[in-house]
Motif scaffolding. Sequence first.
Motif, PDB file in Angstrom:
ATOM      1  N   ARG A  75       3.732  -4.022  -9.371  1.00 52.90           N
ATOM      2  CA  ARG A  75       3.301  -4.566  -8.090  1.00 52.90           C
ATOM      3  C   ARG A  75       3.183  -6.094  -8.165  1.00 52.90           C
ATOM      4  NH1 ARG A  75      -2.431  -3.228  -5.269  1.00 52.90           N
ATOM      5  NH2 ARG A  75      -3.095  -4.495  -7.045  1.00 52.90           N
ATOM      6  N   THR A  78       0.830  -1.207   0.000  1.00 51.43           N
ATOM      7  CA  THR A  78       0.000   0.000   0.000  1.00 51.43           C
ATOM      8  C   THR A  78       0.863   1.254   0.000  1.00 51.43           C
ATOM      9  OG1 THR A  78      -1.750  -1.171   1.184  1.00 51.43           O
ATOM     10  CG2 THR A  78      -1.818   1.237   1.230  1.00 51.43           C
ATOM     11  N   ARG A  79       1.930   1.235   0.787  1.00 45.67           N
ATOM     12  CA  ARG A  79       2.809   2.411   0.855  1.00 45.67           C
ATOM     13  C   ARG A  79       3.675   2.558  -0.403  1.00 45.67           C
ATOM     14  NH1 ARG A  79       6.298   1.106   4.002  1.00 45.67           N
ATOM     15  NH2 ARG A  79       5.466  -0.723   5.095  1.00 45.67           N
ATOM     16  N   ASP A 125      -1.470  -3.496 -12.192  1.00 47.88           N
ATOM     17  CA  ASP A 125      -0.120  -2.928 -12.180  1.00 47.88           C
ATOM     18  C   ASP A 125       0.915  -4.054 -12.170  1.00 47.88           C
ATOM     19  OD1 ASP A 125       2.434  -1.927 -10.934  1.00 47.88           O
ATOM     20  OD2 ASP A 125       1.349  -0.042 -11.093  1.00 47.88           O
ATOM     21  N   PHE A 182       3.133   1.267  -3.456  1.00 49.48           N
ATOM     22  CA  PHE A 182       2.347   1.415  -4.687  1.00 49.48           C
ATOM     23  C   PHE A 182       1.011   2.068  -4.343  1.00 49.48           C
ATOM     24  CE2 PHE A 182       5.217  -2.128  -5.472  1.00 49.48           C
ATOM     25  CZ  PHE A 182       5.709  -1.832  -6.745  1.00 49.48           C
ATOM     26  N   PRO A 183       1.046   3.328  -3.897  1.00 44.42           N
ATOM     27  CA  PRO A 183      -0.181   3.961  -3.390  1.00 44.42           C
ATOM     28  C   PRO A 183      -1.255   4.167  -4.444  1.00 44.42           C
ATOM     29  CG  PRO A 183       1.588   5.579  -3.614  1.00 44.42           C
ATOM     30  CD  PRO A 183       2.206   4.238  -3.838  1.00 44.42           C
ATOM     31  N   ASN A 184      -0.866   4.305  -5.693  1.00 37.28           N
ATOM     32  CA  ASN A 184      -1.849   4.597  -6.743  1.00 37.28           C
ATOM     33  C   ASN A 184      -1.967   3.474  -7.758  1.00 37.28           C
ATOM     34  OD1 ASN A 184      -2.306   7.266  -5.693  1.00 37.28           O
ATOM     35  ND2 ASN A 184      -0.328   7.856  -6.594  1.00 37.28           N
ATOM     36  N   ALA A 185      -1.508   2.287  -7.398  1.00 37.20           N
ATOM     37  CA  ALA A 185      -1.483   1.183  -8.359  1.00 37.20           C
ATOM     38  C   ALA A 185      -2.887   0.641  -8.608  1.00 37.20           C
ATOM     39  CB  ALA A 185      -0.593   0.058  -7.841  1.00 37.20           C
ATOM     40  N   ASP A 186      -3.169   0.326  -9.872  1.00 34.28           N
ATOM     41  CA  ASP A 186      -4.418  -0.353 -10.187  1.00 34.28           C
ATOM     42  C   ASP A 186      -4.199  -1.861 -10.070  1.00 34.28           C
ATOM     43  OD1 ASP A 186      -3.665  -1.562 -12.848  1.00 34.28           O
ATOM     44  OD2 ASP A 186      -3.353   0.555 -13.325  1.00 34.28           O
ATOM     45  N   CYS A 235      -4.278  -8.169  -0.986  1.00 32.83           N
ATOM     46  CA  CYS A 235      -4.656  -6.782  -0.717  1.00 32.83           C
ATOM     47  C   CYS A 235      -6.125  -6.635  -0.347  1.00 32.83           C
ATOM     48  CB  CYS A 235      -4.352  -5.923  -1.946  1.00 32.83           C
ATOM     49  SG  CYS A 235      -2.613  -5.885  -2.381  1.00 32.83           S
TER      50      CYS A 235
END
Length: 624
Positions: free
Chosen positions: A170, A157-158, A167, A160-164, A352
Amino acid sequence: MTAPHGDSTSGIGDLQALADAGVLSRLDQYQVQHLCRIAGEESPTVQLGLALASRAVRLGHVCADLSRICQDGLGGGADERTQPAALPQLSHWLKTLRASALVGESPDDGRPWVLDTAGRLYLHRYAEYQSALSTNLLRRVDRAPGWDLPTLRSGLTRLFPNADPDDKQRTACLIALLQNLSVISGGPGTGKTFTATRILALLAEQALHRGTAFSATLLAPTGKAAQRLGSSIQSGIPGLDVSADIAAMLPTEASTIHRALGYLPRTPTRFRHNADNPLHTDIVIVDEASMVDLALMCKLLDAVPDDARVILLGDKEQLASVEAGAILGNIFGGSRSTPYSDPFVKRLAPICASEEFPAGPTTEGIWDCRIHLDRSRRYQDGSGINALAQGVNTGNTTAVGEAFKQHRDAALYDLGIGHELPAELRRSVVKAYSGVRELTPEHRLDALDRYRVLCAHRSGRRGVIATNELIERSLMDAGILQGSDPFYDGRPIMITANDYRLDLYNGDIGIIVHGTDFKRPAAFFRGVAGAPLRQFAPASLPQHETAFAMTVHKSQGSEFDKVSLLLTDTVSPMLTRELLYTGITRAKLSVELFAPIAVINAAVRQRISRASGLADALWGAPTH
């Protein structure tokens, strides 16, 4: 090319004729003749096969694929129209070889050659390397190290804060975290080292949470590639959303594979570290893995502890290693085209989204160890370099032609006539090196990193040797360089032989400088990331050569702002899709090619296909 079979002609005479025609080397010929004489093997059919197995390694293959040879001809030497030898019928050839006392069915037979069930003929040591490497890789696939799910979820989460959900960077981290073997491929700018830095951070957090040791080793096949890997990891650490303790745990120095294994001068094919004396490490990351040959990769993984993670980074579309093998291509060359399976992706998703990781195996074999990053962040959507590289990579000659027409950062020029540099190339060279002698040694090396001439060949009218001489002459005529001393001020040099005493390695780039701070010329080379330049007396250097121009092979692991790629005016077996792609993608801002478009199109259509049984061994097809 198939002819009536039988053993009525002299095998020695056939080998002599093939060597005279340039198809075999004299070493291929004499080695086989000598061993056959000792063993009493008189069959010319056997002798031909054995010599072709020796030749295959010289051409970069792991083995001689006799089925392919019978279908396509010998190639790789003189023009096939001049080749004096007829090839036996395949079934007869295989039967005769299997009956020979010199040929075994597996490396365990202890015979000089090995013939597998698919009709591939190996020198014994390469059959042994292939068997050992495939066993080692598959053994690592079977291991599933533990992890702490909340810690892993927090780190993802930290980092890859904006990962779909799709991604791939990730996903690559997850693959590397959940398994002891992962292979991450991607072209320039797709974020391989960006991803590797985050893998290291996630693994460090797991180690800190469990209170276990954390030791990571960064490796690359050349000094230049190692320097880039260390610098990339070091520059990426400040941007990580991790604690100071985690940041301090991450490695920032990379080494060449040879140096890490411990080179032994008296036994150059062996190393201090091996299965009996393994490396002291928990994680091994190997960058530019496509450049690592079969023998070296086998020896490296032999020296990596079985419980350590191995992470291979590279570009599966690049040129393969100079020596025998195409390991990255073999790993991605299985029958399934998807880099990882749908069931595996479904198992990754809950990491996740839920508190429990689903039961069952975390991997379905080598298939789920691989991922290909396909989004380049180096080039803009309108980049000519990207369009050109994609056209070459997909074999689309129309797209290649359009890239030259529509984009300013990709240019095509004539080679010119005679033995002078093409006018456009001369202008590029003079512009790139003007004023360089007024700079500090470090800034001179920076200038070398901004521009380079790359050649497809080493010899010939447009090869590296001739091109370096022409560039020197052009720069002397322009007043940019001066002096007749071999170590003239401003001469760029490339090391061509490893010197472990001086810590200089094949491919390292330096610059000769005459200055007021020292009486004699000095050669300057970069050290590890952040370290001061290293200075040497030119006379103390190992074997080296001028490096205004270098081969595309030697340029792997490097990148430049601008590249001038010099090909030939005729089609050549060395001009392949992989060579073009590798040369073009060394450029970050602009690339110019010097060749007829017909030669470029022929290269785009010609792919490298190295004979090997590694893919079959990894994907379950029997080889012995």
